[in-house]
Design an enzyme around this catalytic site. Sequence first.
Site, PDB file in Angstrom:
ATOM      1  N   ALA A 127      -1.216   2.738  -3.281  1.00  0.00           N
ATOM      2  CA  ALA A 127       0.197   2.670  -2.951  1.00  0.00           C
ATOM      3  C   ALA A 127       0.817   4.063  -2.933  1.00  0.00           C
ATOM      4  O   ALA A 127       1.919   4.254  -2.440  1.00  0.00           O
ATOM      5  CB  ALA A 127       0.925   1.781  -3.949  1.00  0.00           C
TER       6      ALA A 127
ATOM      7  N   ASN B 195      -5.738   0.851 -10.875  1.00  0.00           N
ATOM      8  CA  ASN B 195      -4.523   1.644 -10.888  1.00  0.00           C
ATOM      9  C   ASN B 195      -3.292   0.800 -10.558  1.00  0.00           C
ATOM     10  O   ASN B 195      -2.614   0.306 -11.466  1.00  0.00           O
ATOM     11  CB  ASN B 195      -4.664   2.825  -9.923  1.00  0.00           C
ATOM     12  CG  ASN B 195      -3.594   3.878 -10.132  1.00  0.00           C
ATOM     13  OD1 ASN B 195      -2.573   3.618 -10.740  1.00  0.00           O
ATOM     14  ND2 ASN B 195      -3.828   5.063  -9.627  1.00  0.00           N
ATOM     15  N   ASP B 196      -3.051   0.589  -9.274  1.00  0.00           N
ATOM     16  CA  ASP B 196      -1.823  -0.087  -8.871  1.00  0.00           C
ATOM     17  C   ASP B 196      -1.650  -1.463  -9.518  1.00  0.00           C
ATOM     18  O   ASP B 196      -0.524  -1.868  -9.822  1.00  0.00           O
ATOM     19  CB  ASP B 196      -1.779  -0.234  -7.347  1.00  0.00           C
ATOM     20  CG  ASP B 196      -1.666   1.123  -6.657  1.00  0.00           C
ATOM     21  OD1 ASP B 196      -1.134   2.048  -7.286  1.00  0.00           O
ATOM     22  OD2 ASP B 196      -2.114   1.239  -5.508  1.00  0.00           O
ATOM     23  N   VAL B 197      -2.758  -2.166  -9.755  1.00  0.00           N
ATOM     24  CA  VAL B 197      -2.656  -3.533 -10.289  1.00  0.00           C
ATOM     25  C   VAL B 197      -2.242  -3.547 -11.759  1.00  0.00           C
ATOM     26  O   VAL B 197      -2.074  -4.621 -12.347  1.00  0.00           O
ATOM     27  CB  VAL B 197      -3.985  -4.307 -10.139  1.00  0.00           C
ATOM     28  CG1 VAL B 197      -4.316  -4.489  -8.668  1.00  0.00           C
ATOM     29  CG2 VAL B 197      -5.105  -3.635 -10.877  1.00  0.00           C
TER      30      VAL B 197
END
Lengths: 468, 112
Positions: free
Chosen positions: A433, A393-395
């Site tokens: 995050a 997700n965040d990456v």
Amino acid sequence: MSGTFNDVIQIIYLAAASCFILGLHLMNNPATARRGNQVSIAGMIAAILATGAIVIHDGLITTTGWIVLLAGIGVGSGLGLYTARTVKMTAMPQLVSVFNAVGGGAAALVGIRDYSTLGSHVAAATSVTTLLDVIIGSVTFSGSVIAAGKLQGIITTAPVTFPGARIVNMLLAAVTLGFGGYMIASPSLAALGVVIAAALVFGVSMVMPIGGADMPVVISLLNAFTGTAVAMAGFVIHNTGLIIAGALVGASGGILTKLMADAMNRSIGNIMIGGFGSGDTAAAIAGPAGAGVQSIAADDAAIQLAYAAKVIIVPGYGLAAAQAQHEVAALADLLEARGVDVSYAIHPVAGRMPGHMNVLLAEANVPYPLLKEMDEVNPEFARTDVALVIGANDVTNPAARRPGTAISGMPILDVDQAKSIIVIKRSMGHGYAGIDNELYANPKTSMFFADAKKGLAELTASVKTLVG
Amino acid sequence: MTLLTDFIIFVLSLWVGFEVISKVPATLHTPLMSAANSIHGIVLAGAILIAASANSLIGYILAFLAAAFAAMNVVGGYVVTGRMLKMFKRRTVPASAQAPAVNAGQNGGKSA
């Protein structure tokens, strides 16, 4: 120990240390890494046998001493062998934490034992290293136990904080160092006890506030701590082998800590203060919702994949959590058999410890040349027909490129550069995050709402039936 | 041996460690950490030495715990590292098992 005998022992320690360094050096390539491990084992056996020779040569050990020693080695070896043989690859971070704990614990015990025999006639220089050994070893022991518990899910993965936690930590540090100073100035076992207790509690309170997603940094840091503790134990008993080996591990843990913190765009201090990662259960907001997000069915996704020339798979921790490594490998094999160029883009913090995702994919028989590091794979996305994002997700969030978001500046995989993007995800839930992933709203992105394992199996089945 | 000599050895070993480990590719970071883990199992040598000087109940207990902890560390660490490294293959077909010439030591990956 005297003369020639001592020299021979020192030379064996030197040879062992050389084996450790050569072993680590051979790990610079997967093709030679196994040999590296064997070289390292050979060095270890030599060092242990040499130490046994010292004990026999000195002839001071009691019969009870032998029994206790051999029983301890027997019990420990048995446990180590059993866990190492049976552990699942997804549980590797826990196991490494446990080994950190016992390594740090053993180092602390060496210091404790040494201090308790010294009596009142202690040189300050000796007891400083003893003190450091006991403190670092104890912090590592309790901290690693907590980290293992969090990774195993026995202890909540969510950050545990309370008002004034930082003050408590500072008080604990002050108590540890204060009594440590007292312990050197006027040797007493009571002061030693207070130091051990405070250091153990400090280890717990240090790791408790850290969230699940930050575990790669924590494990690396605790690894560095263990190495340092072992080196300090080497200072305490004047053993070169321990000093060199401990320093090597300290360096290794230090480098990995830095790499992991950089990959998350956070300072080590910021992570240690904690309270960021919200834990594994990133609130699964129900259903395929959200403005401007388009979903895709298994058949359509399968067609896109089957007729692509180049596919990059982006696996994240969600893939490992769903135990879907084998399913992803099966899909990749099928696509490769059709002549599709398939590779994997691995973000440094894709798993729960550095390089974890690579091990999980290697276990599913994915050849390692297909596993590409972030810097190597990012330029390739522009030439990619389909990027298949699974549990990451965040990456992959392009918001990291703009200032002013929770992940600004974090190095990401340039997934949005691909011609088309398919995301397998259970829901529109957030990553660690806690912010929206702008990738999902990209017109090139299609969301395939499914559990990673089931979704991949469906895709594989669809590819087989639709294009045979 | 003096404290200063010990300290010199410690610092030089740190530098060697940084140099060698910064060349390990990210794909091997988990086995690397596990291998480093096994190496700090050398604390078993320390456990052996404290067992050699133990002559009281407390001493024996400490020696037993230290020996058990360290042995678990060293044995488990090496076995699991070997298990992981065994899984890293170029291709599942054994024919290509012969890896092409490796430019060992010079293949970059230098970071930090």
